[in-house]
Design a protein around this motif. Structure first.
Motif, PDB file in Angstrom:
ATOM      1  N   THR A  44       0.852  -1.191   0.000  1.00  0.00           N
ATOM      2  CA  THR A  44       0.000   0.000   0.000  1.00  0.00           C
ATOM      3  C   THR A  44       0.886   1.240   0.000  1.00  0.00           C
ATOM      4  N   THR A  46       1.021   5.693  -1.694  1.00  0.00           N
ATOM      5  CA  THR A  46       0.602   6.624  -2.733  1.00  0.00           C
ATOM      6  C   THR A  46       1.275   6.286  -4.053  1.00  0.00           C
ATOM      7  N   HIS A 129      -8.148  -2.438  -4.904  1.00  0.00           N
ATOM      8  CA  HIS A 129      -9.357  -1.900  -4.263  1.00  0.00           C
ATOM      9  C   HIS A 129     -10.458  -1.601  -5.268  1.00  0.00           C
ATOM     10  N   THR A 157      -3.573   1.900  -3.676  1.00  0.00           N
ATOM     11  CA  THR A 157      -3.362   3.231  -3.101  1.00  0.00           C
ATOM     12  C   THR A 157      -4.418   3.588  -2.062  1.00  0.00           C
ATOM     13  N   ASP A 158      -5.407   2.715  -1.878  1.00  0.00           N
ATOM     14  CA  ASP A 158      -6.508   2.992  -0.942  1.00  0.00           C
ATOM     15  C   ASP A 158      -6.861   1.706  -0.203  1.00  0.00           C
ATOM     16  N   GLN A 160      -8.234   1.247   2.599  1.00  0.00           N
ATOM     17  CA  GLN A 160      -9.479   1.281   3.364  1.00  0.00           C
ATOM     18  C   GLN A 160     -10.649   0.659   2.605  1.00  0.00           C
ATOM     19  N   LYS A 161     -10.540   0.573   1.280  1.00  0.00           N
ATOM     20  CA  LYS A 161     -11.624   0.007   0.482  1.00  0.00           C
ATOM     21  C   LYS A 161     -11.513  -1.502   0.320  1.00  0.00           C
TER      22      LYS A 161
END
Length: 554
Positions: A44, A46, A129, A157-158, A160-161
């Motif tokens: 994970t 950016t 994601h 890059t995300d 949380q999803k």
């Protein structure tokens, strides 16, 4: 042969050449060395920090002909084909364009077959994601118990999803954003290999504009080489990026401190005429103020640009620390107001005028017109500051016509003169007498207004106290002595632990602290906003105490 961009040409080929991800490299190296290999990894971070690069290096380490190693040879067929992107047993899948359950089912059906020419069949799913919920559910069983020859590498890059059921089946590594120093150092090495002339300050500026992404930094370097015809100078890179010249910000800050309004408007016009973003200029001004504040505490300024470093050191010696903090607060909070302004230039000008208003109140008028020079420490025995403080205290204690007289603390409990350490640390500046008296008196009236309003609406109990009541209970019931914020502690003693929340007790403590600091003249106008912030909460607190005191117990 077509030109290959720097981001692809100088992509790291092994763990040693990877920049800025030492914590991930260390974990993967130890796992490969000890042969403790997980079946699924999740990277994970950016964009442009090395997720795909790490995936390819890991695939080479698993399938190198020299064996499972943390140092792939880079010369065998597996290593060269993975670098070229044509290895049959290394599959990179873009989840953004293959997000359905049908594509995931097809991938899982192929995963059961043995690898063709490698030790492991590696599936790299980028932007995982973006998969649909059904696709995630379809891969859960295979992701938990894959065949022994299959390895999964997920990148996103995300995170949380991603469903928790997927996260629990993977080893998760969070890739950090790279520091500007690391980016500038790597860019210097790349440009040396490319035989391109450059300035170190120009590379530093590119590193700051990349926002922690090495790929963005290399793309900006490609653009800078084309813009400057192969000679990367600070001026050319600054012109290409449209960044704000730090010397203009220094001039703006000096004009603000000297209260030179025409010069402030002139510098603002120069910033606007160059087509620079005034919102970015406000952010850079906040960064410059933070460096000044750090220099005031540390004593030295660590900037590479000598001109800006000398100016920052000079301003740190001259500007009061409370004014620097006030300017910084205005810059940070005004960024949201700038988006609501009629236009960016008008909003920026109004922000500068707001800072000038604070300079009018906090800085000596004689010092405004004088040029900047080395400051001298303020002696604790300065007679003028103490005399003005005493005169102002007497002026505040005198009742104004048509106003309610407030009870003031006894001189024995509240000292009129500040302590010598406080005077030495904070210069005592005279305040214009026209507005200071009214503003300071309104600050002291806030607490009294809250108490009087509660009494006028008959929220306080007016009956006589019972014989068994304590002094605090009697004073609260009768409403006597409540004009002094320190007496609000009586409310805490009476029904605090049952009627007052901890936040209300903290409000009382804050107001008492503000009242004590309010006696120091150089802090009074700054305390005005703090008193206004506490006013509404104090009124709610007093009404809550009174309502709860009148409500019968059930």
């Amino acid at each position: 042969m077509s030109y290959l961009v720097l981001a692809r040409k100088w992509r790291p080929r092994d763990f040693e050449s990877l920049v800025g991800q030492d914590h991930v490299v260390r974990a993967l190296t130890h796992a490969l060395t000890t042969q403790r290999l997980h079946h699924a990894w999740l990277f994970t971070g950016t964009r442009g920090v090395g997720k795909t690069t790490l995936s390819r290096i890991l695939a080479k380490s698993l399938n190198c002909e020299a064996g499972i190693t943390a140092h792939p040879c880079g010369k065998c067929a597996a290593c060269t084909q993975i670098d070229a992107g044509r290895f049959v047993d290394y599959v990179e899948l873009d989840a953004a364009s293959n997000r359905g359950v049908d594509e995931m089912t097809q991938l899982l059906e192929q995963a059961v077959y043995a690898p063709t020419a490698a030790r492991f069949k590696v599936y790299m799913i980028d932007e995982v994601h973006m998969l649909s919920g059904h696709a995630f559910n379809a891969m859960l069983k295979t992701l938990e118990e894959p065949p022994p020859h299959v390895k999964f590498i997920l990148a996103t890059t995300d995170p949380q999803k991603i469903p928790p059921t997927v996260l629990s089946r993977c080893l998760q590594f969070n890739l950090k954003q790279m520091a500007p120093e690391s980016i500038a150092s790597h860019l210097a090495w790349v440009l040396e290999q490319e035989n391109v002339r450059f300035e170190s300050l120009a590379l530093r500026l590119i590193g700051q504009s990349a926002s922690g992404s090495m790929r963005d930094a290399l793309s900006l370097t490609d653009q800078a080489i084309a813009f400057s015809s192969g000679d990367l100078t600070l001026e050319s890179v600054r012109s290409m990026l449209g960044s704000v010249d730090q010397t203009l910000l220094v001039q703006l800050l000096q004009s603000l401190y000297q209260c030179d309004a025409p010069q402030v408007l002139e510098v603002t016009r120069r910033l606007s005429e160059r087509g620079l973003s005034l919102r970015a200029a406000l952010a850079d001004l906040a960064i410059l103020l933070s460096r000044i504040a750090i220099t005031q505490r540390v004593g030295t300024c660590e900037l590479e640009d000598e001109t800006v470093r000398d100016a920052v050191q000079h301003l740190a010696n001259e500007m009061p620390a409370d004014l620097v903090q006030l300017f910084y607060t205005v810059c940070v909070h005004s960024r949201q107001e700038l988006a609501q302004a009629p236009d960016e230039f008008a909003g920026f000008v109004m922000i500068c005028l707001r800072m000038l208003g604070f300079v009018d109140s906090l800085v000596d008028p004689q010092k405004k017109s004088a040029p900047l020079k080395t400051s001298q420490p303020v002696e604790s025995s300065k007679p003028t500051g103490l005399a003005s403080t005493a005169e102002n205290t007497e002026r505040l204690s005198a009742p104004a016509s048509g106003s309610t007289v407030l009870e003031t603390p006894d001189s024995s409990t509240t000292p009129a003169d500040p302590t010598p350490s406080l005077v030495a640390a904070t210069p005592v500046h005279p305040v214009p007498p026209s507005d200071a008296s009214e503003q300071e008196k309104s600050a002291e009236d806030f607490v009294g207004v809250a108490i009087r309003e509660a009494k006028d609406t008959q929220l306080f109990r007016q009956d006589a106290p019972a014989p068994g009541k304590s002094n605090d209970q009697a004073r609260l019931s009768s409403g006597a002595g409540l004009t002094d914020p320190s007496d609000l502690q009586s409310g805490v003693n009476l029904c605090g632990r049952k009627c007052l929340r901890p936040a209300h007790r903290r409000h009382i403590q804050h107001i008492r602290m503000i009242r004590q600091m309010h006696h120091h003249r150089s802090h009074r106008l700054m305390m005005l906003d703090m008193m206004r912030c506490c006013h509404l909460s104090l009124m709610i607190m007093v009404r809550t105490v009174c309502f709860r005191g009148k409500m019968p117990r059930r």
